[in-house]
Motif scaffolding. Sequence first.
Motif, PDB file in Angstrom:
ATOM      1  N   TYR A 241       9.272  34.688  33.520  1.00  0.00           N
ATOM      2  CA  TYR A 241       8.417  35.672  32.867  1.00  0.00           C
ATOM      3  C   TYR A 241       7.233  36.051  33.766  1.00  0.00           C
ATOM      4  O   TYR A 241       6.854  37.227  33.828  1.00  0.00           O
ATOM      5  CB  TYR A 241       7.908  35.136  31.538  1.00  0.00           C
ATOM      6  CG  TYR A 241       9.011  34.717  30.572  1.00  0.00           C
ATOM      7  CD1 TYR A 241      10.220  35.413  30.516  1.00  0.00           C
ATOM      8  CD2 TYR A 241       8.836  33.635  29.717  1.00  0.00           C
ATOM      9  CE1 TYR A 241      11.224  35.030  29.646  1.00  0.00           C
ATOM     10  CE2 TYR A 241       9.834  33.246  28.844  1.00  0.00           C
ATOM     11  CZ  TYR A 241      11.029  33.933  28.810  1.00  0.00           C
ATOM     12  OH  TYR A 241      12.020  33.562  27.945  1.00  0.00           O
ATOM     13  N   TRP A 245       6.614  39.791  34.573  1.00  0.00           N
ATOM     14  CA  TRP A 245       5.490  40.446  33.912  1.00  0.00           C
ATOM     15  C   TRP A 245       4.127  40.005  34.458  1.00  0.00           C
ATOM     16  O   TRP A 245       3.100  40.314  33.882  1.00  0.00           O
ATOM     17  CB  TRP A 245       5.558  40.193  32.402  1.00  0.00           C
ATOM     18  CG  TRP A 245       6.682  40.947  31.752  1.00  0.00           C
ATOM     19  CD1 TRP A 245       6.820  42.287  31.643  1.00  0.00           C
ATOM     20  CD2 TRP A 245       7.838  40.381  31.114  1.00  0.00           C
ATOM     21  NE1 TRP A 245       7.971  42.617  30.981  1.00  0.00           N
ATOM     22  CE2 TRP A 245       8.634  41.458  30.639  1.00  0.00           C
ATOM     23  CE3 TRP A 245       8.292  39.088  30.889  1.00  0.00           C
ATOM     24  CZ2 TRP A 245       9.828  41.288  29.967  1.00  0.00           C
ATOM     25  CZ3 TRP A 245       9.484  38.908  30.220  1.00  0.00           C
ATOM     26  CH2 TRP A 245      10.253  39.986  29.758  1.00  0.00           C
ATOM     27  N   ASP A 248       0.580  38.857  32.684  1.00  0.00           N
ATOM     28  CA  ASP A 248       0.702  39.113  31.246  1.00  0.00           C
ATOM     29  C   ASP A 248       1.541  38.047  30.541  1.00  0.00           C
ATOM     30  O   ASP A 248       1.528  37.957  29.310  1.00  0.00           O
ATOM     31  CB  ASP A 248       1.353  40.481  31.004  1.00  0.00           C
ATOM     32  CG  ASP A 248       0.439  41.627  31.407  1.00  0.00           C
ATOM     33  OD1 ASP A 248      -0.781  41.400  31.483  1.00  0.00           O
ATOM     34  OD2 ASP A 248       0.964  42.729  31.654  1.00  0.00           O
ATOM     35  N   ALA A 249       2.291  37.233  31.316  1.00  0.00           N
ATOM     36  CA  ALA A 249       3.179  36.242  30.682  1.00  0.00           C
ATOM     37  C   ALA A 249       3.369  35.040  31.600  1.00  0.00           C
ATOM     38  O   ALA A 249       4.495  34.613  31.858  1.00  0.00           O
ATOM     39  CB  ALA A 249       4.514  36.886  30.354  1.00  0.00           C
ATOM     40  N   LEU A 254       0.277  33.075  26.533  1.00  0.00           N
ATOM     41  CA  LEU A 254       0.480  34.512  26.751  1.00  0.00           C
ATOM     42  C   LEU A 254       1.907  34.937  26.426  1.00  0.00           C
ATOM     43  O   LEU A 254       2.142  36.030  25.910  1.00  0.00           O
ATOM     44  CB  LEU A 254       0.141  34.863  28.196  1.00  0.00           C
ATOM     45  CG  LEU A 254      -1.346  34.776  28.580  1.00  0.00           C
ATOM     46  CD1 LEU A 254      -1.531  35.005  30.072  1.00  0.00           C
ATOM     47  CD2 LEU A 254      -2.168  35.798  27.773  1.00  0.00           C
ATOM     48  N   ILE A 255       2.861  34.056  26.741  1.00  0.00           N
ATOM     49  CA  ILE A 255       4.259  34.366  26.436  1.00  0.00           C
ATOM     50  C   ILE A 255       4.452  34.544  24.931  1.00  0.00           C
ATOM     51  O   ILE A 255       5.152  35.454  24.476  1.00  0.00           O
ATOM     52  CB  ILE A 255       5.183  33.256  26.975  1.00  0.00           C
ATOM     53  CG1 ILE A 255       5.207  33.303  28.505  1.00  0.00           C
ATOM     54  CG2 ILE A 255       6.602  33.383  26.411  1.00  0.00           C
ATOM     55  CD1 ILE A 255       5.857  32.106  29.151  1.00  0.00           C
ATOM     56  N   HIS A 258       3.417  37.931  24.002  1.00  0.00           N
ATOM     57  CA  HIS A 258       4.042  39.048  24.718  1.00  0.00           C
ATOM     58  C   HIS A 258       5.138  39.684  23.863  1.00  0.00           C
ATOM     59  O   HIS A 258       5.942  38.979  23.236  1.00  0.00           O
ATOM     60  CB  HIS A 258       4.626  38.548  26.039  1.00  0.00           C
ATOM     61  CG  HIS A 258       4.967  39.633  26.994  1.00  0.00           C
ATOM     62  ND1 HIS A 258       6.147  40.329  26.938  1.00  0.00           N
ATOM     63  CD2 HIS A 258       4.265  40.172  28.038  1.00  0.00           C
ATOM     64  CE1 HIS A 258       6.186  41.235  27.905  1.00  0.00           C
ATOM     65  NE2 HIS A 258       5.047  41.159  28.603  1.00  0.00           N
TER      66      HIS A 258
END
Length: 365
Positions: A241, A245, A248-249, A254-255, A258
């Motif tokens: 991830y 991304w 962002d991930a 954050l995951i 997302h």
Amino acid sequence: MSDQTLTPQNGLAEPSLVLKGPGMQFPYMPSPKKLVFGYDPDEFEEFVKEWVPALQSAYVRVERQGGTGDHGIDVAAYRSTQGLEGPWDNYQCKRYKSALNWTTAAGEIRKMFAGVVLGHFVLPTQYVFVAPAFARNLREALAKPVQTRAKFLEGLAETRDEVITRLTDDQRQEVAQLAEQTDFAMFVPIDMDRMLAQHKTTPQWVTRFPDEQRERPAIMLPPDEHGSGEARYVQQLVRVYAERWKADADTLELIAQHPKAGDHMRRQREAFYSAESLRRFARDAYPDGHFNAVMDDVHTIAVEVGDKRFELGWDRLQAVLEAAGVVALTETVLVRYVRPLDRKGVCHHLANEGRLEWCEEGGTA
């Protein structure tokens, strides 16, 4: 930490696989009991040898000794490394067309006492008569050890059995004294239904009898918190991830937030736990090696797909998951229970063991 923490299976067990035969349909399949009733004496002894270890975990060795010159021992189960010179149990196998009766059993008991006197072995701790069926007079005799000992001693004094008559006078007296001092509660029968139920717990059951349709337990659901046993494959997903991304991930927090990575992670964990459910089912229902065989089948194809060049680890992961869905699995008794979600989960089990990697070192997939 959830109480559903997993322990990943490290290394490869040597499979003891039960392969399925051709896909034939049979109008009737005899029950295990009927199959056992049809065994010849040699096969019956082999069946008993398979069953005995299920009775007593303290046995250090189980040995089949039936045949000419066996001195009345068919299957010996040793409680120590001293073998027949230490504590041991004798399993006397009698596979006749008719039920085992007292007359035949008494002859075997005489043989056993003579063997002790002649120094072939020490008196066993327990003497188990194993037969498909027992006559009423034998069941009644074994249920009354004190009366049966007296009955045996009376018969011993009058017997013309060569096992006894070929002994010297002193040896015959020793046999009588030994029998008089022995607690005849050591002689017991074994019920065939109980025997089959215990044999069912051994790895040999599915190699000897037709496999029955089993009910696979419900698929395990992943706990809210990640268990330590799934850390490695989850870390690999985090790398996937983060590579796709970026910032962002790149953490579990954050995951989870997302729009795509969070849902993808949830599906992969569901697949991992589905495969874990299959692993536990296989562990409890079949001999060792069946789940590992599925793992190896998937790995055989997945590793080749994974070795191709991909722009991102995400692409490699998707390609491997797709390939796993169409892998031809070895036709073992476990295959009928494998679901599509299990196949995806097996990929993550392989990643959890370090046998598959999604992102290459250095960031180039």
